[in-house]
Design a protein around this motif. Structure first.
Motif, PDB file in Angstrom:
ATOM      1  N   LYS A  75      48.825  39.202  42.582  1.00  0.00           N
ATOM      2  CA  LYS A  75      49.779  39.405  41.486  1.00  0.00           C
ATOM      3  C   LYS A  75      51.179  39.050  41.974  1.00  0.00           C
ATOM      4  O   LYS A  75      51.440  39.039  43.176  1.00  0.00           O
ATOM      5  N   ARG A 100      38.173  46.440  43.402  1.00  0.00           N
ATOM      6  CA  ARG A 100      38.667  47.131  42.210  1.00  0.00           C
ATOM      7  C   ARG A 100      37.828  48.375  41.998  1.00  0.00           C
ATOM      8  O   ARG A 100      36.617  48.345  42.161  1.00  0.00           O
ATOM      9  N   LYS A 130      39.342  37.215  37.036  1.00  0.00           N
ATOM     10  CA  LYS A 130      40.594  37.864  37.386  1.00  0.00           C
ATOM     11  C   LYS A 130      40.967  37.508  38.822  1.00  0.00           C
ATOM     12  O   LYS A 130      40.094  37.393  39.680  1.00  0.00           O
TER      13      LYS A 130
END
Length: 106
Positions: free
Chosen positions: A7, A86, A3
């Motif tokens: 973004k 995260r 990941k």
């Protein structure tokens, strides 16, 4: 594939390369190539023929993709570049947060 920490819509800071020190908003992320197109960063000149978008044609400046390893997300509170972690929020959803301030990144 791993990941990415970046973004579309994030404010990022360029940490290396020709555009080092510049900031901009991510317009597009090319996941398979691990690159991002950042507004106003890594500008290149393109010679274009006249078309409907550019009736005059000529030399057009546009953003070229930049590798995401050269980008850092800007901390929403301090405005400085930060690393990303995260964690689960109170609703049990995995969210990104700033390692510098602990602030959640929207």
């Amino acid at each position: 594939m791993a990941k990415l920490h970046i973004k579309k819509g994030d404010m990022v800071y360029v940490i290396s390369g020709e555009s080092k020190g510049q900031q901009g908003r991510v317009l597009k992320v090319l996941v398979e190539k691990q690159r991002a197109i950042v507004e106003g960063v890594n500008m290149v000149s393109r010679h274009t023929k006249p078309n409907s978008q550019y009736p005059q044609g000529g030399i057009i400046k546009k953003e070229a993709p930049i590798h995401i390893s050269n980008l850092m997300v800007v901390d929403p509170t301090t405005g400085k570049p930060t690393r990303i972690g995260r964690r689960l929020n109170d609703k049990g959803k995995l969210v990104r947060y700033s390692k510098k301030s602990g602030e959640e990144i929207k």
